[in-house]
Design a protein around this motif. Structure first.
Motif, mmCIF file in Angstrom:
data_model
loop_
_atom_site.group_PDB
_atom_site.id
_atom_site.type_symbol
_atom_site.label_atom_id
_atom_site.label_comp_id
_atom_site.label_asym_id
_atom_site.label_seq_id
_atom_site.Cartn_x
_atom_site.Cartn_y
_atom_site.Cartn_z
ATOM 1 N N GLY A 114 -7.095 7.154 1.604
ATOM 2 C CA GLY A 114 -6.050 6.186 1.270
ATOM 3 C C GLY A 114 -5.443 5.593 2.532
ATOM 4 O O GLY A 114 -5.814 5.956 3.646
ATOM 5 N N ASP A 115 -4.508 4.669 2.320
ATOM 6 C CA ASP A 115 -3.897 3.956 3.451
ATOM 7 C C ASP A 115 -2.401 4.212 3.508
ATOM 8 O O ASP A 115 -1.735 4.259 2.471
ATOM 9 C CB ASP A 115 -4.102 2.445 3.288
ATOM 10 N N ILE A 116 -1.915 4.331 4.726
ATOM 11 C CA ILE A 116 -0.467 4.361 4.956
ATOM 12 C C ILE A 116 -0.160 3.233 5.933
ATOM 13 O O ILE A 116 -0.703 3.207 7.041
ATOM 14 C CB ILE A 116 -0.009 5.717 5.515
ATOM 15 N N ILE A 117 0.671 2.308 5.512
ATOM 16 C CA ILE A 117 1.002 1.158 6.350
ATOM 17 C C ILE A 117 2.512 1.157 6.562
ATOM 18 O O ILE A 117 3.280 1.187 5.597
ATOM 19 C CB ILE A 117 0.548 -0.151 5.673
ATOM 20 N N VAL A 118 2.920 1.188 7.819
ATOM 21 C CA VAL A 118 4.347 1.222 8.148
ATOM 22 C C VAL A 118 4.668 0.010 9.009
ATOM 23 O O VAL A 118 4.026 -0.198 10.050
ATOM 24 C CB VAL A 118 4.712 2.523 8.890
ATOM 25 N N ASN A 119 5.643 -0.774 8.592
ATOM 26 C CA ASN A 119 5.997 -2.002 9.308
ATOM 27 C C ASN A 119 4.770 -2.835 9.635
ATOM 28 O O ASN A 119 4.637 -3.367 10.741
ATOM 29 C CB ASN A 119 6.764 -1.674 10.596
ATOM 30 N N GLY A 120 3.856 -2.904 8.711
ATOM 31 C CA GLY A 120 2.674 -3.748 8.888
ATOM 32 C C GLY A 120 1.551 -3.128 9.697
ATOM 33 O O GLY A 120 0.487 -3.716 9.833
ATOM 34 N N THR A 121 1.776 -1.936 10.234
ATOM 35 C CA THR A 121 0.739 -1.283 11.039
ATOM 36 C C THR A 121 0.086 -0.176 10.234
ATOM 37 O O THR A 121 0.781 0.681 9.674
ATOM 38 C CB THR A 121 1.349 -0.677 12.320
ATOM 39 N N GLU A 122 -1.225 -0.205 10.198
ATOM 40 C CA GLU A 122 -1.899 0.834 9.434
ATOM 41 C C GLU A 122 -2.003 2.121 10.253
ATOM 42 O O GLU A 122 -2.333 2.109 11.427
ATOM 43 C CB GLU A 122 -3.307 0.390 9.024
ATOM 44 N N MET A 123 -1.699 3.220 9.571
ATOM 45 C CA MET A 123 -1.763 4.534 10.208
ATOM 46 C C MET A 123 -3.204 5.013 10.220
ATOM 47 O O MET A 123 -3.591 5.889 9.474
ATOM 48 C CB MET A 123 -0.883 5.498 9.402
ATOM 49 N N GLY A 124 -4.000 4.402 11.079
ATOM 50 C CA GLY A 124 -5.376 4.880 11.198
ATOM 51 C C GLY A 124 -5.415 6.026 12.182
ATOM 52 O O GLY A 124 -4.454 6.790 12.285
ATOM 53 N N THR A 125 -6.492 6.122 12.939
ATOM 54 C CA THR A 125 -6.570 7.178 13.947
ATOM 55 C C THR A 125 -6.225 6.635 15.327
ATOM 56 O O THR A 125 -6.199 7.377 16.303
ATOM 57 C CB THR A 125 -7.991 7.780 13.986
ATOM 58 N N ASN A 126 -5.955 5.333 15.408
ATOM 59 C CA ASN A 126 -5.633 4.706 16.686
ATOM 60 C C ASN A 126 -4.274 5.216 17.196
ATOM 61 O O ASN A 126 -3.237 4.992 16.575
ATOM 62 C CB ASN A 126 -5.597 3.184 16.461
ATOM 63 N N ILE A 127 -4.304 5.872 18.337
ATOM 64 C CA ILE A 127 -3.098 6.525 18.840
ATOM 65 C C ILE A 127 -2.007 5.500 19.167
ATOM 66 O O ILE A 127 -0.817 5.776 19.065
ATOM 67 C CB ILE A 127 -3.422 7.450 20.044
ATOM 68 N N LYS A 128 -2.424 4.290 19.546
ATOM 69 C CA LYS A 128 -1.435 3.235 19.827
ATOM 70 C C LYS A 128 -0.652 2.883 18.563
ATOM 71 O O LYS A 128 0.559 2.683 18.605
ATOM 72 C CB LYS A 128 -2.137 1.975 20.338
ATOM 73 N N ASN A 129 -1.364 2.793 17.461
ATOM 74 C CA ASN A 129 -0.690 2.511 16.195
ATOM 75 C C ASN A 129 0.253 3.644 15.818
ATOM 76 O O ASN A 129 1.372 3.422 15.357
ATOM 77 C CB ASN A 129 -1.710 2.322 15.065
ATOM 78 N N ILE A 130 -0.233 4.857 16.001
ATOM 79 C CA ILE A 130 0.589 6.017 15.650
ATOM 80 C C ILE A 130 1.853 6.035 16.512
ATOM 81 O O ILE A 130 2.962 6.257 16.016
ATOM 82 C CB ILE A 130 -0.227 7.317 15.795
#
Ligand code: ADP
Ligand code: MG
Length: 262
Positions: free
Chosen positions: A78-94
């Motif tokens: 599934g997907d978790i999107i916070v403030n338009g940013t998807e919580m993938g595995t990208n550490i920058k996004n996290i």
């Protein structure tokens, strides 16, 4: 379990200003701990300014769900999107998401070897590269907001539980989060200290903060929540306005839960 007595239920609901903007979106989120299916197809959409209270029996997945929102836990589907940013595995996004999402825990989690002021300035200085003087000025403003500026030079161990939890809230706010997550923030407190923490949280709600709060403080839910979510066995079983939720629960599981805590 705490009863409905800590905040006077004066019938005044804190007015909310919910915008159209969706700031948290969980879409078909699933998580397992080994074989154990802890979150089952969670769908949840939170708008800016919305205040959500999450309740449910112990072990139902409440902590796990909100910990997934800032990646203290990792979901598997599934997907978790916070403030338009998807919580993938990208550490920058996290990282970007964590900067925007503050979290307050049951056990305060203050650094015991740092003063109250140092607890509050640590992340702004080291994560945001803020000059120390500026970080201290901002920290003092938030310590004033949680009504303990006079404790700034003390160590956490010298404070009461209620004071420590207020420091934890101030510390979170020093990072200028747009969303605040609370995981049973009053459960570890002596009864006489619960209201001083709830009062601060009501103030935060009045300021327009988007809040997800795991709590069984039903007085708080009635006063502040736009929506109450009931979880059981890894599922969102029911959600409604506090009025409807408390007076007209739909599922048997919700009725049973309410009969046990109210
Ligand atoms: P709640 O906050 O509603 O009490 P949790 O999200 O803490 O529930 O836990 C949900 C379930 O997942 C519980 O059965 C708990 O034992 C289990 N659980 C939580 N964390 C872990 C973990 N790190 N490893 C294995 N099981 C866990
Ligand atoms: Mg929990």
């Amino acid at each position: 379990m705490s009863l409905d007595t800590q905040l006077p239920d004066d019938g005044v609901h804190v007015a909310s200003a919910i915008s159209d903007e969706v700031v948290i979106e969980l879409a078909s989120v699933n998580k397992w701990f080994g074989e154990f299916h802890v979150l089952k197809d969670i769908n949840l959409s939170v708008n800016k300014g919305e205040r959500i209270v999450i309740c449910g029996p112990s072990g139902s997945g409440k902590s796990t769900m909100i910990r997934c929102i800032n990646r203290l836990e990792e979901h598997q589907a599934g997907d978790i999107i916070v403030n338009g940013t998807e919580m993938g595995t990208n550490i920058k996004n996290i990282d970007a998401i964590r900067r925007n999402v503050g979290m307050v825990f049951q056990q305060f989690n203050l650094f015991p070897h740092l003063t109250v002021l140092e607890n509050c300035t640590l992340a702004p200085i080291w994560v945001k590269n803020m000059p120390k003087a500026e970080a201290e000025k901002i920290a003092m403003q938030y310590l004033e907001r949680v009504k303990i500026p006079e404790q700034a030079a003390k160590y956490p161990g010298q404070l009461s539980g209620g004071q420590q939890q207020r420091v934890a809230i101030a510390r979170s706010l020093c990072m200028s989060p747009t969303i605040m997550l609370f995981d049973e923030p009053t459960s570890a407190l002596d009864p006489e200290m619960i209201s001083e923490v709830l009062d601060v949280m009501v103030g935060l709600a009045e300021s327009g903060m988007t809040m997800l709060v795991v709590t069984h403080e039903m007085g708080f839910a009635k006063r502040v929540a736009d929506r109450v979510i009931f979880m059981d066995q890894g599922e969102i079983v029911e959600q409604n306005t506090p009025d409807e939720f408390f007076t007209n629960p739909k599922s048997d599981r919700t009725k049973l839960f309410l009969s046990q805590i109210l």
